[in-house]
Design a protein around this motif. Structure first.
Motif: not given
Length: 296
Positions: A132-156
């Protein structure tokens, strides 16, 4: 789980050692650059660990400084280690340089002190909360669903540092507002708070809550203090990181760490003890986010 050394930390250790040698020889950066036919900016960049040095370049420096014996062997070993890649570099295309450096420091710090005033820190987040936090980045700067998934994996994957050997000592102070600030739905919040309470039992984690009615004098942004133990004769100074929007971080050296350590100790002193903090987390999960239980 034994974790391989971080190339980020190796570069910083090497930079600190080479800077100390230059200063002990009474040489200026400009003088060394001129002797080796390098640009002065190159000396500055590597001594601040902004760029790495290839082992052959380290050999040239050590020849110029006339460093021999065990210290030379140690520095050349550090130079070799610094050329290795950390796991996070597989995701380099989607991570800022500062964020990669942050992960590298986190990967090998002997202790980490965290003050967060807005959200649960990444090392303690559930996957749903992080998404949810990482998805909120797209409200400031466009971010693809695939990138959201990769950033979540990095955080985990960053969270694996909690299980490494030797154990990192983690001290976390959260503002009470973090427990009540909605991220996602009530189920996400309830599970996140229950996760915090579970993690609070770990022997290498001290988790405290700064209550909203506490009297304290420390105000300002969230920050993280990394501390490092000795690596043979090479020592790395403490590093303070202050988090900004999205994944950008500014790293500050020894000059700022002392004040941040004092600030952190003041926050610890004003916070609830760990047992009372855990009780407040569980009470908030059950009362403030009780709709999650009803939804089940």
């Amino acid at each position: 789980m034994t974790v391989p050394g971080s190339p980020t930390v190796r570069r910083r250790r090497l930079a600190a050692e080479l800077r100390e040698i230059r200063e002990s020889k009474g040489k200026s950066g400009d003088a060394v650059a001129a002797a080796l036919k390098w640009s002065p900016s190159k000396i500055s960049r590597y001594e601040r660990a902004r760029t790495g040095l290839q082992p052959r370049e380290v050999e040239r420096l050590l020849d110029f400084y006339q460093v021999t014996g065990s210290r030379r062997a140690l520095l050349l070993a550090l130079a070799e280690d610094a050329t290795q890649k950390g796991w996070w570099e597989e995701y380099a295309g989607g991570l800022s340089a500062d964020y990669q450096q942050f992960i590298g420091l986190e990967h090998e710090a002997s202790s980490i002190s965290i003050w967060h005033v807005d959200v649960v820190p990444g090392l303690l987040q559930t996957e749903a909360y992080a998404r949810h936090i990482i998805s909120s980045y797209s409200k400031v700067e466009p971010i693809t669903p695939g990138m959201i998934g990769r950033l979540v994996r990095v955080r985990m994957q960053r969270q694996e540092v909690l299980n490494r050997e030797p154990a990192v000592q983690l001290s976390v102070v959260l503002d009470e507002s973090v427990l009540k600030r909605r991220v996602g739905d009530e189920l996400v919040m309830r599970e996140q708070l229950r996760r915090l309470a579970q993690l609070a039992d770990r022997p290498n984690l001290t988790l405290q809550i700064l209550p909203l009615d506490a009297q304290h004098t420390v105000f300002g942004e969230s920050f993280v203090i990394f501390r490092f133990g000795p690596d043979n004769d090479a020592m790395l100074q403490d590093v303070v990181s202050t988090e900004h929007l999205r994944n950008d971080f500014s790293l500050e050296g020894e000059k700022e760490t002392y004040l941040h350590r004092i600030a952190f100790q003041m926050l610890v002193g004003a916070s609830l003890d760990p047992a009372s903090s855990k009780a407040l987390i569980l009470e908030t999960a059950g009362s403030h986010w009780s709709g999650a239980q009803q939804a089940r």
